[in-house]
Enzyme design. Structure first.
Site, PDB file in Angstrom:
ATOM      1  CB  SER A 191     -35.199 -24.638  14.008  1.00 53.06           C
ATOM      2  OG  SER A 191     -35.059 -24.132  15.323  1.00 53.06           O
ATOM      3  CE  LYS A 192     -31.446 -19.988   8.839  1.00 51.98           C
ATOM      4  NZ  LYS A 192     -31.388 -21.299   8.172  1.00 51.98           N
ATOM      5  NE  ARG A 193     -36.111 -23.111  18.796  1.00 55.43           N
ATOM      6  CZ  ARG A 193     -35.936 -24.076  19.698  1.00 55.43           C
ATOM      7  NH1 ARG A 193     -35.074 -23.915  20.671  1.00 55.43           N
ATOM      8  NH2 ARG A 193     -36.636 -25.179  19.631  1.00 55.43           N
TER       9      ARG A 193
END
Ligand code: GLU
Ligand code: ZN
Length: 322
Positions: A261-263
């Site tokens: 994911s984005k993180r």
């Protein structure tokens, strides 16, 4: 193989293409090129609320940048298509979905449902509170006769159309090239919506009507779609159509083995383009997200990948993206 391979990449234009989307496109493209088949791009734009302006442009730009050319599909994001199975925008195929829906209603395999959101919310709350199985309770199937439902529909009453999960249905078995036979208990499925009240189909209906109409031979998609497949198989059966061959590809995970994911940093493929990465390098790197040749060789040209890519070498377990 009896008929020529036809595979599709079916993005929904709901955001920037991330690594997972493009890996799906890449594997489909490699499979098509390896077998001398066709690679098709189909735009799944039936969710009008989630449509994002510019998303399709980014997707097509990424495919072009990576050299994943398509034989049939959109010409650009302005609704033009090329290929003899088009149009390749689902929003332009509504008449086909309506016809398919009417067929199942006439057969008794689908029915109109007039329940309000309030009733459905109340139902869900009761089911949650009493810890009973969540799902539609067939109110509209039992409260009205089919003639009454027909009359209500003709009078313009707001409604969706639900697929009727066949009763006494034994296990649904998904034959998956990567996973083997996956069994699914159909009593866990409820009568899902196939046609929405705005005349747009849901993903399930549009996806299988198109895979059938476009003569798709292999459906290669992310593992997250596996739970949808039992519904698709039941739809195929109701229509009397032969389902395609399925191959659900492994998840892409971050270094911590959590779903990417984005993180985890850059997950949009275009960020790599902006960062100066060469498409050939990204192609090579992404091919190894779930596929391997002999477990040792790591550097592949585009030609090598096409030559060696087969589904036998795609694994089941998550691929780490670092
Ligand atoms: N539109 C779906 C997606 O965005 C397609 C899933 C499938 O390939 O069936 O991933
Ligand atoms: Zn209802």
């Amino acid at each position: 193989m009896a008929s020529a391979v036809r595979v599709r990449f079916a993005p929904s234009p709901t955001g920037e293409p991330h690594v997972g989307n493009i890996r799906t496109a890449l594997f489909n493209w490699l499979f098509a090129r390896h077998h001398g088949g066709s690679f098709i791009v189909r735009v799944e734009d039936t969710d009008q609320q989630r449509k994002v302006q510019g998303a399709l442009d980014s997707i097509l730009l990424t495919l072009r940048w990576m050299g994943l050319d398509w034989d049939e599909g959109p010409i650009d994001s302005n609704n033009g298509s090329q290929g003899s199975y088009g149009p390749y925008f689902q929003s332009q195929r509504l008449a086909m979905y309506l016809e398919a829906t009417n067929k199942l209603v006439a057969q008794g395999d689908a029915y109109a449902c007039f329940c309000t959101p309030e009733r459905l919310n109340g139902l869900r709350k009761t089911q949650t509170d009493t810890q009973t199985q969540i799902g539609y309770d067939r109110h509209c199937l039992t409260a009205f006769t089919s003639d009454e439902r027909q009359r209500l529909v003709s009078s313009g009453a707001d409604h969706v159309v639900r697929f009727k999960i066949p009763e006494g249905q034994s296990e649904v078995v998904i034959h998956d090239v990567i996973r083997g036979d996956v069994e699914w208990d159909p009593s866990l499925l409820d009568d899902f919506v196939m046609m929405k009240s705005d005349g747009f189909p849901t993903y399930h209906l549009a996806n299988i009507v198109d895979d059938h109409a476009m003569e798709i031979t292999h459906v290669m998609r992310a593992e997250e779609w596996l739970p949808s497949t039992p519904r698709h198989l039941l739809l195929y059966k109701a229509f009397g159509w032969e389902p395609p061959i399925y191959a659900h590809m492994p998840m892409i995970l971050g270094n911590d083995r959590a779903k990417l994911s984005k993180r985890h940093g850059a997950t949009s493929t275009l960020d790599y383009k902006a960062g100066g990465y060469l498409p050939e390098a990204l192609l090579n790197f992404m091919a190894l997200l779930g596929w391997s040749f002999d477990g040792h060789m790591e550097i592949f040209s585009r030609g090598d990948l096409i030559k060696h890519f087969t589904l036998e070498h795609v694994g089941k377990s998550g691929a780490i993206f670092d």
